[in-house]
Structures are given as structure tokens and as C-alpha cells.
Design a protein around this motif. Sequence first.
Motif, PDB file in Angstrom:
ATOM      1  N   ALA A  92      -0.289 151.969 101.970  1.00  0.00           N
ATOM      2  CA  ALA A  92       0.388 151.365 100.754  1.00  0.00           C
ATOM      3  C   ALA A  92       1.925 151.086 101.393  1.00  0.00           C
ATOM      4  CB  ALA A  92       0.506 152.228  99.682  1.00  0.00           C
ATOM      5  N   GLY A  93       2.453 150.120 100.758  1.00  0.00           N
ATOM      6  CA  GLY A  93       3.880 149.608 101.202  1.00  0.00           C
ATOM      7  C   GLY A  93       4.613 148.634 100.478  1.00  0.00           C
ATOM      8  N   ILE A  94       5.696 148.531 100.273  1.00  0.00           N
ATOM      9  CA  ILE A  94       6.621 147.445  99.445  1.00  0.00           C
ATOM     10  C   ILE A  94       7.505 146.888 100.396  1.00  0.00           C
ATOM     11  CG2 ILE A  94       5.829 148.277  97.084  1.00  0.00           C
ATOM     12  CD1 ILE A  94       8.753 149.310  97.039  1.00  0.00           C
ATOM     13  N   SER A  95       8.323 145.771  99.958  1.00  0.00           N
ATOM     14  CA  SER A  95       9.258 145.303 100.962  1.00  0.00           C
ATOM     15  C   SER A  95      10.206 144.262 100.045  1.00  0.00           C
ATOM     16  CB  SER A  95       8.700 144.351 102.308  1.00  0.00           C
ATOM     17  OG  SER A  95       9.628 143.999 102.688  1.00  0.00           O
ATOM     18  N   PRO A 150      18.284 141.097 109.347  1.00  0.00           N
ATOM     19  CA  PRO A 150      18.730 141.216 108.255  1.00  0.00           C
ATOM     20  C   PRO A 150      17.778 141.022 107.038  1.00  0.00           C
ATOM     21  CG  PRO A 150      19.878 139.716 109.702  1.00  0.00           C
ATOM     22  CD  PRO A 150      18.655 140.283 110.542  1.00  0.00           C
ATOM     23  N   LEU A 151      18.295 141.382 105.915  1.00  0.00           N
ATOM     24  CA  LEU A 151      17.488 141.124 104.731  1.00  0.00           C
ATOM     25  C   LEU A 151      16.468 142.050 104.288  1.00  0.00           C
ATOM     26  CD1 LEU A 151      17.310 137.409 104.540  1.00  0.00           C
ATOM     27  CD2 LEU A 151      19.473 138.948 104.185  1.00  0.00           C
ATOM     28  N   MET A 152      16.041 142.958 105.160  1.00  0.00           N
ATOM     29  CA  MET A 152      14.966 143.929 104.921  1.00  0.00           C
ATOM     30  C   MET A 152      15.194 145.331 105.512  1.00  0.00           C
ATOM     31  SD  MET A 152      11.838 141.374 105.868  1.00  0.00           S
ATOM     32  CE  MET A 152      10.521 142.425 105.292  1.00  0.00           C
ATOM     33  N   ALA A 279      13.185 142.130  94.469  1.00  0.00           N
ATOM     34  CA  ALA A 279      12.434 143.505  94.723  1.00  0.00           C
ATOM     35  C   ALA A 279      11.268 143.276  94.378  1.00  0.00           C
ATOM     36  CB  ALA A 279      13.030 144.712  94.167  1.00  0.00           C
ATOM     37  N   PRO A 280       9.905 143.765  94.912  1.00  0.00           N
ATOM     38  CA  PRO A 280       8.689 143.422  94.367  1.00  0.00           C
ATOM     39  C   PRO A 280       8.358 143.975  93.062  1.00  0.00           C
ATOM     40  CG  PRO A 280       8.562 144.788  96.348  1.00  0.00           C
ATOM     41  CD  PRO A 280       9.898 144.277  96.279  1.00  0.00           C
ATOM     42  N   SER A 281       7.574 143.552  92.172  1.00  0.00           N
ATOM     43  CA  SER A 281       7.096 144.230  91.018  1.00  0.00           C
ATOM     44  C   SER A 281       5.986 145.201  91.380  1.00  0.00           C
ATOM     45  CB  SER A 281       6.715 143.172  89.977  1.00  0.00           C
ATOM     46  OG  SER A 281       5.556 142.502  90.487  1.00  0.00           O
ATOM     47  N   GLU A 282       5.794 146.101  90.569  1.00  0.00           N
ATOM     48  CA  GLU A 282       4.782 147.052  90.903  1.00  0.00           C
ATOM     49  C   GLU A 282       3.494 146.224  90.588  1.00  0.00           C
ATOM     50  OE1 GLU A 282       4.941 149.789  92.298  1.00  0.00           O
ATOM     51  OE2 GLU A 282       7.249 149.995  92.131  1.00  0.00           O
ATOM     52  N   PRO A 283       2.060 146.646  90.980  1.00  0.00           N
ATOM     53  CA  PRO A 283       2.147 147.816  91.793  1.00  0.00           C
ATOM     54  C   PRO A 283       2.186 147.622  93.179  1.00  0.00           C
ATOM     55  CG  PRO A 283      -0.105 146.779  91.398  1.00  0.00           C
ATOM     56  CD  PRO A 283       0.869 145.880  90.619  1.00  0.00           C
TER      57      PRO A 283
END
Length: 292
Positions: A92-95, A150-152, A279-283
Motif C-alpha cells: 500500500a502506498g500514496i504519492s 522534484p515535486l515528490m 494529494a491523492p484522495s483516499e483510499p
Amino acid sequence: MAREYYDPRGKVILITGAARGIGLAAAKRLSARGAKLALVGLEPELLQAEAAALGGDAAWFHADVTDRDALRDAVESAVTRFGGIDVAIANAGISPVGTVRTLPDDAFERTVAVNLIGVWNTLRATMNPVIERQGYLLTIASLSAPGPAPLMGPYTATKAAAENLTRAMQQEIAHTGTKAGVAYFGFIDTDLVRTGFSHEATQKMQANQPGKLFKPVPVSQAAKAIEQGIERRAQTVVAPWWVRPALLGRGLFEFTFARNGNDPAVAEAVRIADATPWAPSEPADAVSKTPA
């Protein structure tokens, strides 16, 4: 010395972030090999449907990897359902997309919670059952671990931390006969990557970088790499193929990215990201595996 072969058939494999993206693709591929799947994630309806499609040797468990108690409950339920766990994949991960200057604090904190604390929670919850079977623990990191850009910033920082956490654990559990590995993926064609690439700042970055670096590859490549990594209980798993030589040249890779700061196109991308962070929304199941 004969090369190790660890047959996935009949093995119980737990995957976080399993409702979509890399986690789901890996689950489908491993199910086809005869593995038993414990799918953990945040989207119960999707998890239920996918587990049903995989058949009787798959079960789903609703849990946020940042919720230690819920994740432990999910792991205990998987052990009860299948009798144990042979392989655990911390996937599981987000970016988010944005700069250190303007990205909202809560986006940074959530990225740390999912990508680092979530990995810690997953490894801690599954370690004892996996050690009991002398199995395999795999952390999905990223080429961004050795190659920040950059950006991440939050993503690259958490992936580097997760990489080193797993490398330390790898040494700590070696005497038990259990093995651990780190997966380094470039851009994989997932929902989150496609959404991130729709950001104006990211598009500016894409125009400034080598095409191969920023071109997403099919999710099937990541799933195949995971399958092959399990078969070898490999220390290092990569996708696409060119990530491996990039890892061997970590110093050059870091030098190349360090030069980005002087590029006018990068400066423009930073200006855009400062004005419009994303920013990513959940989930958090739509896993982004990116090289930067």
C-alpha cells in the motif's frame, strides 16, 4: 550452487493495497499459480468482488495499514482462515505531487503514515507468522529511493526510509531461514500514476526528462516481477528491466537528478506545483510506484 526455487503453489500470500493496481495484479497472477491470497485494503466492495473472482483460495480483509490494531486483526484473521502466512507484501502506498515549500502538512503526514508507518505495521504484524514458515517478506519501494526528484519529496523520502528499514530487517531475520526483499519499480500504469500525470507540473517534468524514465509500463510487468521475486525469495525485485542497471549506478543517478535544479523547465514545474499542489484522495489502495 543451485538457484533457489520457492514455489508459490499452495503458499499463503498476504498483500496490502490489494483492491487495485499492483497489489491486485500480483494477486491475480499468484492465484493463477495456485497460491492462497489474503487481500488487505480499504475498499471492501472491491476487495470482496476480487476475492470472489479469485475463488475459494482467496479471502479479503478490510484494514488501513496506518491502523495498527486493524491491521493486526486482519493478519490474525488471515492466519485463522489459512492456517498461517508464507509471504507478506507491504504494497500500500500514496504519492502526492507538490513541493516542500507549499505541499499541505497533512499530505506529507499522510504519506509518511501510509508509506513508512504502514510498512512498519505490515512487517511487524506479519513477521512472526512468516518466520514460523521460513517464508518471505517483500516491501514495495521505488526507484525513487535512490533517485529523488522534484515535486515528490514526501514519496521519495518515505520510499528511501522503507528501503532501509527492510534492508536492516533482512539482516536481523536471516538466521531464522526467512528472507526479505525490496522492490524497486519505475512508473507503473496504475490509477494513481495516471491521475498524478494529469497535473500540469508533472507534465512539465515529463517534457524535460528522458522518455523511458517517465513512460509508465503495464502493471503486468510489476506483477510478473513480484512473482519471480517470490520464486527466488529475492533481495532485490525490479520493473521494468532497466531499473536494475540504474540501481547499480546509484551515484550517477543521484548526480543526474541533482542537476535538475538548474533546469528552467524544472523551475517552471516547481512554480506550477507551488501554486497547485495535489494529494491523492483516499483510499490508498491505488498504489503509485514511481522512480521519483
